[in-house]
Scaffold this active site. Structure first.
Site, short mmCIF file in Angstrom:
data_model
loop_
_atom_site.label_atom_id
_atom_site.label_comp_id
_atom_site.label_asym_id
_atom_site.label_seq_id
_atom_site.Cartn_x
_atom_site.Cartn_y
_atom_site.Cartn_z
N ASN A 37 23.53 11.29 -25.00
CA ASN A 37 23.71 10.25 -23.98
C ASN A 37 24.22 8.94 -24.58
OD1 ASN A 37 23.62 9.23 -21.43
ND2 ASN A 37 21.39 9.32 -21.20
N HIS A 122 10.03 14.40 -12.07
CA HIS A 122 9.90 12.95 -12.24
C HIS A 122 9.70 12.26 -10.90
CE1 HIS A 122 12.27 12.36 -16.24
NE2 HIS A 122 11.59 13.49 -16.26
N ARG A 147 5.53 13.71 -13.39
CA ARG A 147 5.54 12.50 -14.21
C ARG A 147 5.59 11.30 -13.29
NH1 ARG A 147 10.22 10.22 -18.32
NH2 ARG A 147 10.85 9.09 -16.46
N TYR A 159 13.12 0.77 -16.64
CA TYR A 159 13.70 2.03 -17.13
C TYR A 159 12.85 3.22 -16.67
CZ TYR A 159 15.83 5.32 -20.36
OH TYR A 159 16.50 6.39 -20.89
N ASP A 217 5.41 8.47 -19.19
CA ASP A 217 6.28 8.23 -20.34
C ASP A 217 6.27 6.74 -20.67
OD1 ASP A 217 8.29 8.19 -22.23
OD2 ASP A 217 9.68 9.44 -21.08
N HIS A 219 8.13 5.47 -23.04
CA HIS A 219 9.48 5.14 -23.53
C HIS A 219 9.45 4.27 -24.78
CE1 HIS A 219 11.56 7.18 -20.33
NE2 HIS A 219 10.91 6.51 -19.40
N GLU A 243 3.54 10.14 -23.06
CA GLU A 243 4.72 10.43 -23.91
C GLU A 243 5.26 9.16 -24.56
OE1 GLU A 243 7.82 12.14 -21.55
OE2 GLU A 243 9.35 11.73 -23.06
N ASP A 244 5.75 9.31 -25.77
CA ASP A 244 6.42 8.22 -26.49
C ASP A 244 5.70 6.89 -26.33
OD1 ASP A 244 8.33 9.87 -27.57
OD2 ASP A 244 9.80 9.49 -26.00
N GLU A 269 11.47 13.30 -28.37
CA GLU A 269 12.78 13.47 -27.73
C GLU A 269 13.91 12.85 -28.55
OE1 GLU A 269 12.01 11.59 -23.88
OE2 GLU A 269 13.35 9.97 -24.44
N ARG A 290 8.34 17.28 -28.20
CA ARG A 290 9.22 16.93 -27.08
C ARG A 290 10.71 17.13 -27.33
NH1 ARG A 290 9.84 16.56 -22.54
NH2 ARG A 290 10.44 14.41 -22.10
N HIS A 319 12.32 18.72 -23.94
CA HIS A 319 13.02 17.65 -23.22
C HIS A 319 14.06 18.24 -22.26
CE1 HIS A 319 15.45 13.67 -23.70
NE2 HIS A 319 14.42 13.47 -22.91
N ASP A 323 20.49 14.40 -18.74
CA ASP A 323 21.52 14.30 -19.78
C ASP A 323 21.51 15.51 -20.73
OD1 ASP A 323 19.24 12.20 -20.17
OD2 ASP A 323 19.80 12.66 -22.23
N GLU A 346 10.17 20.03 -18.99
CA GLU A 346 10.66 18.95 -18.13
C GLU A 346 11.84 19.47 -17.31
OE1 GLU A 346 12.31 15.70 -20.31
OE2 GLU A 346 12.13 14.32 -18.63
N TRP A 409 10.68 -2.59 -30.24
CA TRP A 409 10.15 -1.24 -30.49
C TRP A 409 11.21 -0.35 -31.08
CZ3 TRP A 409 10.16 -3.04 -25.29
CH2 TRP A 409 11.25 -2.58 -24.52
O1 KDG Z 1 19.04 9.82 -22.71
C1 KDG Z 1 17.76 9.30 -22.63
C2 KDG Z 1 16.96 10.10 -21.65
O2 KDG Z 1 17.11 11.44 -21.94
C3 KDG Z 1 15.51 9.76 -21.71
O3 KDG Z 1 15.28 8.43 -21.39
C4 KDG Z 1 14.73 10.60 -20.75
O4 KDG Z 1 12.70 9.72 -21.64
C5 KDG Z 1 13.29 10.60 -21.04
C6 KDG Z 1 12.55 11.78 -20.62
O5 KDG Z 1 11.39 11.87 -20.98
O6 KDG Z 1 13.14 12.61 -19.95
MG MG Z 2 10.87 10.54 -22.46
#
Ligand code: KDG
Ligand code: MG
Length: 409
Positions: A37, A122, A147, A159, A217, A219, A243-244, A269, A290, A319, A323, A346, A409
């Site tokens: 992406n 999502h 999610r 985001y 998530d 992020h 997540e993340d 991811e 992930r 993941h 994208d 996902e 971050w």
């Molecule tokens: O390209 C970035 C996305 O794939 C990402 O932001 C998606 O965090 C994401 C997820 O958990 O699907």
């Molecule tokens: Mg993610």
């Protein structure tokens, strides 16, 4: 079974995708996804200029040898561009091998370990009523795992949150890359987010009850101590995973998070190889892997990472945002069906235009995906349709803090 032709196809049916098509002397074709992406043309160039010439004349059956040849042979190892390119080749060769065998790919990976692949969707909303609508919409589609992302009071766009509510049956998924010359810049405030998120999960649990499987998530937007605090404050709401929660380039950060919370953690991811996971797996600092097949060197290498993780009771959470092309999603579903330590997959539906370019045999019903029984991956690319959608530059947004500082971050 020699490789005769390699095509690299960049198409943009709603968003950009990079696909490799490998054709053997006997006319068997295989597809692989190399979409990265916001950096799609880097992978396309890597494949076109540096990989395709090496593949011509190679034995298409030698998947592991080709993987090692591309990984070790380049001298420059790892990194998202290299590993997405290797992934595309690896998946295309698996597709060819399975087509020749006349079997759906999962059969070559050991056969099915389950009847279907549990998927999460999502849901998001700028506020609680919008979020509830989105959760209900996902439930009506059959999702049993959802999610949850929301806007944060005081912040504009956030985001991962759909920018418009579902109306008249319109889709409620989000597409984070925007087709602008420069990336859009958003403002972010982690303390405001940390205050707000637990109230969202409390409202969701009160409305939808204890049974619904919920995920969230972060992020990467927290420091280790902020991530520890969020994990702890979400414990009453029984998340499937957080997540993340913090950037994971520094795996030691996860030791701190882990020592403070029992909320399960999912990471990876943006990882590309097993080396990114080494500390996280051996020290059992995460619960779910992930990675996307598309960004981690393909089926051959993600399978090895997941087998390694299995020894520590760590499961998969591959993941699968929009994208990842339908080719990458199909590859994930074959692996999901075959491995023992499957966790969850996902799943975001692609746009109609994407489905027009990529015909797929996979299906979604009652919360479960299945790759289908067609020989190979079960995805074909319609080159005529692909040609109608030329590449358009698009970028993920950038975040700055309230005072204009680039995010930390
Ligand atoms: O390209 C970035 C996305 O794939 C990402 O932001 C998606 O965090 C994401 C997820 O958990 O699907
Ligand atoms: Mg993610």
């Amino acid at each position: 079974m020699k490789v005769e032709k390699v095509d690299v196809i960049v198409t943009s049916p709603g968003r950009n995708f990079v696909t490799i098509k490998i054709t053997t002397q006997d006319g068997v074709t295989g597809l692989g996804d190399g979409t990265l992406n916001g950096r799609e043309l880097a992978v396309a160039g890597y494949l076109q200029d540096h990989v395709a010439p090496l593949l011509i004349g190679r034995d298409a059956h030698r998947i592991e040898d080709t993987w090692q040849y591309l990984y070790r042979g380049a001298y420059w190892r790892r990194g998202p561009v290299t590993m997405a390119a290797i992934a595309a080749v690896d998946v295309a060769l698996w597709d060819i091998k399975a087509k020749i065998a006349g079997l759906p790919l999962y059969q070559l990976l050991g056969g099915a370990s389950r009847e279907g692949v549990r998927a999460y969707g999502h849901a998001s909303g700028r506020d609680i009523p919008e979020l509830f609508d989105s959760i209900r919409e996902h439930q009506s589609l059959g999702f049993k795992a959802i999610r949850v992302q929301t806007g944060v009071p005081g912040l504009g766009s956030v985001y991962g949150v759909a920018s418009s509510p579902a109306a008249g049956g319109a889709r409620y998924d989000y597409e984070p890359a925007r087709r602008t010359r420069l990336p859009v810049e958003e403002t972010w405030d982690t303390p405001a987010y940390l205050r707000h998120v637990p109230t969202v999960f409390e409202a969701v649990r009160n409305e939808f009850g204890p049974e619904l499987t919920l995920l969230h998530d972060g992020h990467h937007r927290m420091t280790p101590i902020q991530a520890a605090r969020l994990g702890k404050s979400l414990e009453p709401y029984d998340l499937f995973w957080l997540e993340d929660c913090t950037p994971a380039e520094n795996p030691e950060a996860l030791r701190l998070v882990r020592s403070h919370t029992t909320t399960p953690l999912a990471i990876g991811e943006v990882f590309n190889t097993v080396w990114d996971y080494q500390t996280l797996i051996t020290e059992q600092l995460i619960d779910y892997v992930r990675s996307a097949i598309t960004h981690t060197g393909g089926i051959s290498s993600l399978r090895k990472i997941l087998d390694f993780a299995a020894q520590y009771q760590i499961k998969s959470g591959i993941h699968g945002p929009t994208d990842i092309s339908p080719v990458g999603v199909a590859a994930a579903l074959h692996l999901d069906l075959a491995i023992h330590n499957f966790g969850i997959q996902e799943y975001m539906r692609h746009s109609q235009a994407t489905d027009e370019v990529f015909t797929q045999s996979f299906s979604f019903k009652d919360g479960y995906l299945h790759p289908g029984e067609q020989p190979g991956l079960g995805v074909e690319l319609d080159e005529l349709s692909a040609g109608k959608y030329p590449y358009q530059g698009a970028y993920l947004p950038i975040n700055r803090l309230q005072d204009g500082t680039m995010h930390d971050w």
